[in-house]
Design an enzyme around this catalytic site. Structure first.
Site, PDB file in Angstrom:
ATOM      1  N   ILE A 100       3.253   7.936  -1.596  1.00 53.11           N
ATOM      2  CA  ILE A 100       3.036   6.842  -0.669  1.00 53.11           C
ATOM      3  C   ILE A 100       1.529   6.806  -0.411  1.00 53.11           C
ATOM      4  O   ILE A 100       0.917   7.823  -0.109  1.00 53.11           O
ATOM      5  CB  ILE A 100       3.839   7.021   0.642  1.00 53.11           C
ATOM      6  N   SER A 101       0.923   5.654  -0.591  1.00 54.75           N
ATOM      7  CA  SER A 101      -0.540   5.547  -0.525  1.00 54.75           C
ATOM      8  C   SER A 101      -1.075   5.820   0.876  1.00 54.75           C
ATOM      9  O   SER A 101      -0.363   5.674   1.877  1.00 54.75           O
ATOM     10  CB  SER A 101      -0.986   4.148  -0.967  1.00 54.75           C
TER      11      SER A 101
END
Length: 252
Positions: A95-96
């Protein structure tokens, strides 16, 4: 989240289920309790940091305020959900960082006037967090994931929101999603050494594509922005360095 009594929607939504409707804040999925992650104050501190670093678009701020990031990560990592860091979500994916999500979405919608109903395409659903943020902004969002376990996980993570504005697709992201094209914005969460022609073909006049891309000269990834002018021509610019997982074709 409270809603009128009716049959629960399921992903992917059929087109006849879709309707123009304002996005609503997402209800947090069941998760860790007693550690303050459901507090708006925790998210506000993150937003304050992002604003201090230059985030200005009110649409992005409101969208990130509405989405509980801790609901999209593993319980063991939930305490790090509001730190500006990427987190593993399995299968070699992440997840960025919130700052990267905010920056890319701000770039994506910058050419579009506030209040315009946007049609957006996301390549790489992952755990569903960025798709949830995009759904707060766009009238209609298509998000594609090539890894079936992640597609299924995103469906579970997003089920509580029951938003008709978001359609999840299991498929090859390099092909885009022609049935719902054209799009006002295309955003990719994986980077390769080229921009697939399908993404550009599915971009509406006045639309913008934002994606990480490998720079052959430096060997590093950078954010690339491509605008389709009203006359159909393309204008490209390169922005800051980033680090995303490789863009792959096919499905697994």
């Amino acid at each position: 989240m409270n809603a009128p009594a009716r049959a629960r929607g399921r992903f992917p939504l059929r087109l006849e289920q879709l309707r123009a409707a304002p996005a609503k804040p997402l209800a947090a999925a069941p998760g860790p309790q007693g550690i303050g992650l459901d507090s708006h104050g925790v998210r506000e501190r993150l937003l304050q940091r992002l604003q201090a670093e230059g985030l200005r678009d009110a649409r992005v701020l409101a969208a990130m305020r509405a989405v509980p990031r801790h609901a999209f990560v593993d319980t063991a990592l939930a305490a790090q959900a509001y730190e500006d860091t990427s987190l593993p979500i399995g299968l070699g994916q992440t997840i960025s960082k919130p700052s990267v999500v905010a920056r890319m979405i701000e770039l994506l919608i910058a050419p579009q006037p506030a209040g315009k109903p946007l049609r957006l395409l996301e390549i790489g659903t992952g755990c569903g967090y960025q798709a949830a943020v995009l759904a707060q902004i766009g009238r209609f969002v298509v998000s594609i994931e090539r890894l079936k376990p992640l597609h299924d996980r995103a469906r579970e993570n997003l089920a509580a929101s029951r938003t008709p504005a978001l359609r999840l697709v299991y498929g090859d992201g390099r092909l885009g999603h022609a049935p719902n094209a054209p799009y006002d914005g295309v955003i990719a969460a994986a980077g390769g050494d080229d921009l697939p022609a399908a993404w550009l073909d599915q971009l509406a006049p006045g639309g913008r594509l934002v994606a990480p891309m490998l720079d052959a000269r430096s060997g590093r990834q950078a954010l690339v922005v491509v605008d389709r002018r009203e006359d159909g021509s393309l204008a490209r610019s390169e922005h800051e360095a980033v680090k995303f997982v490789p863009l792959k074709s096919g499905v697994d």
